[in-house]
Design an enzyme around this catalytic site. Structure first.
Site, PDB file in Angstrom:
ATOM      1  N   LYS A  48      64.284  43.161  54.498  1.00 45.32           N
ATOM      2  CA  LYS A  48      64.401  41.709  54.524  1.00 45.32           C
ATOM      3  C   LYS A  48      64.449  41.276  55.992  1.00 45.32           C
ATOM      4  O   LYS A  48      64.847  42.056  56.852  1.00 45.32           O
ATOM      5  CB  LYS A  48      65.701  41.274  53.841  1.00 45.32           C
ATOM      6  N   CYS A 132      58.118  31.462  60.812  1.00 46.12           N
ATOM      7  CA  CYS A 132      59.314  30.628  60.704  1.00 46.12           C
ATOM      8  C   CYS A 132      59.273  29.508  61.748  1.00 46.12           C
ATOM      9  O   CYS A 132      58.540  29.584  62.727  1.00 46.12           O
ATOM     10  CB  CYS A 132      60.539  31.495  60.919  1.00 46.12           C
ATOM     11  N   THR A 195      53.708  33.192  52.646  1.00 47.57           N
ATOM     12  CA  THR A 195      53.511  32.278  51.514  1.00 47.57           C
ATOM     13  C   THR A 195      52.843  30.977  51.962  1.00 47.57           C
ATOM     14  O   THR A 195      52.854  30.636  53.149  1.00 47.57           O
ATOM     15  CB  THR A 195      54.853  31.928  50.864  1.00 47.57           C
ATOM     16  N   GLY A 267      54.849  41.957  46.891  1.00 53.85           N
ATOM     17  CA  GLY A 267      56.097  41.203  46.913  1.00 53.85           C
ATOM     18  C   GLY A 267      56.503  40.685  45.557  1.00 53.85           C
ATOM     19  O   GLY A 267      57.222  41.333  44.793  1.00 53.85           O
TER      20      GLY A 267
END
Lengths: 320, 262
Positions: A48, A132, A195, A267
């Site tokens: 993660k 991010c 994503t 995933g």
């Protein structure tokens, strides 16, 4: 005629030799999966995403399903670097599968510091999740632009000698350009992709289905879109592309490799079928045996585009 | 533990809202305990495509027959899919998952307090308690008397069942508190077991603190993976005055009563 054991599933990806091309996508793997599979069967383990600071994650609800897909806004809950070094790293030490550590930070300097600190024995590679928000660029993800991708990748490159994988976002207008920037700045591989930014609204309450309002779409529904990104990026760069987007079966994995991927990440499929990765590994061996392919690596970039029928792809890659 | 294709033995209505699903399964699956859950890959009902598995708490097990049972209410795409199952069909089940209820051998009498679907989660407790020789009093809450499930099951295992309902105005927290205080004073409550109502959890927490009683609560939360991977089912817990997030699927779904923040 080949036998199953005769198929060579090993691949070389971004400075690492893997026993097979199948690994988890970051955020979809944890210790709990050891109840389902032997981690020594995987090509690699991807953690993660770790951040320097403690993060609790996003408000609930954090996921909503749509046909063939999932939208998530988990928000990278992280127990920080110390917890990773003291707890997570020793947990994976007994396995002889390369451990790829996913990291994230709000600044390029933060990324570099984290990569340096996590370049430890037992860590095989760094995967920089640059999808991010970048607080220095008004919250835009680093990987939305080539310049910010190049800057953060260069700082990461200077900070670690470990193989450096850079995970790109599909939420940008020109992924090949961003991939070229990552390559130019010294990345050893790119992960294509993360994503797709999306949204869902509840018709009973008129409220967004996610506490974070927007989230990332994953699952089989996005496979054709990300497959196209892999195809384009693989043509644009020389470093390996790791395909990631909606892979649920070995056929999906083969398709990604034909499009140009050297390895694949699985995933969302794991959430529905926890043994998806080992099933895909077995399916890849069976596919290669059936098609008399001695090495799975031969599939990479094997898509056949016949010259006579070559479609005009210029509009996908407009000259700059 | 991996997912398996279980065979549907029965899938019948038990009242106007709930249906009872029985499937034949592996020995490992049939070894599930009260409070644990399974992740069911529901069939697709007409016009809908449930994508994720649906967590469903264990309603009963039969190790000798290798069966597990579920009690469900048809409320969404997943349960509408379950509703289509007929005996002989196959259902992909994964479990048992999570931490279940634990009975302490020192407890002579326990109280089970549940409401709505929580009654299904508490149901397998009756069987274990009887095996251990532990007395059970169940306080079951529902909107109307005909919607209460598990009553015969509990009585069949020798438990006393007290039914409180909205339609009879007996289900309010103050009435339940009166009932629980009486059970405590009669020495019939060495521990609380509860599921299905935040209001009733708060009543039990108050009494547990006042009388120094232990308790366990089965919590619900929307889940995706069910294996502790995705962190979508987190809840806040009060651990010695500090708020910590835990995954309901992995750290629970059964938690210490006093740590729960209902």
């Amino acid at each position: 005629m080949s036998t199953p054991t005769a198929v060579d599933l090993s691949v070389t990806v971004g400075g690492l030799r893997l026993r097979n091309p199948v690994m988890p996508a970051s955020g979809t793997f944890a210790e709990g999966l050891d109840r389902v599979m032997d981690f020594n069967r995987l090509g690699a383990i991807v953690t993660k995403t770790i951040t320097r600071e403690l993060r609790t994650g996003n408000p609930l609800p954090r996921v909503v399903e749509r046909p063939g897909s999932l939208i998530n806004a988990i928000g990278i809950p992280s127990k920080g670097v110390a917890h990773f070094i003291e707890e997570t790293l020793p947990y994976y030490a007994p396995y002889n599968t390369p451990l790829v550590v996913s990291i994230s930070a709000p600044t390029a300097e933060g990324f570099a510091g984290l990569a340096a600190e996590l370049s430890l024995p037992g860590v095989a590679a760094i995967e920089a999740n640059i999808s991010c928000p970048n607080i220095e660029e008004d919250g835009k993800a680093f990987a939305m632009r080539a310049e910010t991708t190049e800057k953060v990748t260069r700082q990461l490159r200077d900070a670690t000698k470990l193989p450096l994988w850079v995970k790109l976002t599909p939420n940008t207008g020109d992924m090949p350009e961003v991939a070229r920037a990552a390559e130019a700045a010294g990345a050893d591989a790119v992960v294509v992709a993360n994503t797709i930014l999306s949204m869902a609204i509840d018709l009973k309450t008129f409220k967004p289905c996610l506490g974070n309002i927007m989230g990332g779409l994953s699952g089989p529904a996005i496979k054709p879109i990300i497959l196209r990104h892999v195809f384009q990026c693989a043509r644009a760069i020389r470093i390996p592309v790791i395909g990631c987007g909606g892979i649920a079966t070995s056929d999906d994995a083969v398709e990604y490799m034909l499009a140009g991927a050297s390895a694949v990440q699985v995933g969302t499929a794991t959430f529905v079928q926890p043994a998806a990765m080992t099933t895909i590994i077995e399916g890849l061996a069976a596919f290669c045996m059936h098609r008399d392919i001695a090495r799975v690596a031969e599939l990479s970039g094997g898509v056949v585009i016949e010259e006579a029928d070559e479609p005009d792809l210029a509009w996908l890659n407009p000259p700059t | 533990m991996v997912a398996e294709l279980a065979e549907v033995i029965a899938n019948d209505s038990v009242n106007a809202e709930y249906r009872h699903l029985v499937v034949g399964c592996s020995e490992e699956a049939a070894n599930g305990v009260a409070g644990q859950f399974f992740q069911l890959l529901c069939p697709q009902p007409a016009g809908e495509q449930p994508f994720l598995r649906r967590p469903m708490s264990l309603y009963g097990t039969n190790l000798a027959k290798r069966q597990v049972e579920f009690l469900y209410k048809v409320t969404g795409a997943g349960t509408r899919g379950l509703n289509t199952l007929q005996s002989g069909d196959r259902l992909d089940i994964m479990g048992p998952l999570g931490a279940g209820f634990a009975l302490d051998g020192g407890w002579r009498n326990i109280v089970a307090v549940g409401r709505g679907a929580g009654l299904a989660t508490l149901a397998p407790l009756a069987q274990i308690a009887r095996r251990n020789g532990t007395g059970v009093t169940a306080v079951f809450s529902a909107r109307r008397p005909e919607l209460v499930v598990s009553v015969d099951l509990f009585r069949g295992h020798g438990a006393e069942v007290i039914v409180v309902t909205d339609s009879e105005s007996t289900s309010g927290p103050s009435n339940v508190e009166r009932i629980l205080r009486r059970l405590i004073s009669e020495g019939r409550c060495d521990a609380f077991f509860t599921c299905g109502s935040s209001r009733l959890v708060r009543v039990q927490q108050r009494l547990a603190r006042e009388f120094g009683l232990p308790g366990q609560v089965a919590m619900e939360q929307q889940m995706a993976c069910g294996l502790g991977l995705c962190f979508c089912c987190v809840r806040d817990f009060n651990v010695q005055g500090e708020i910590v997030q835990r995954r309901v699927c992995w750290d629970g779904p059964v938690f210490d009563l006093m740590e729960a923040l209902p």
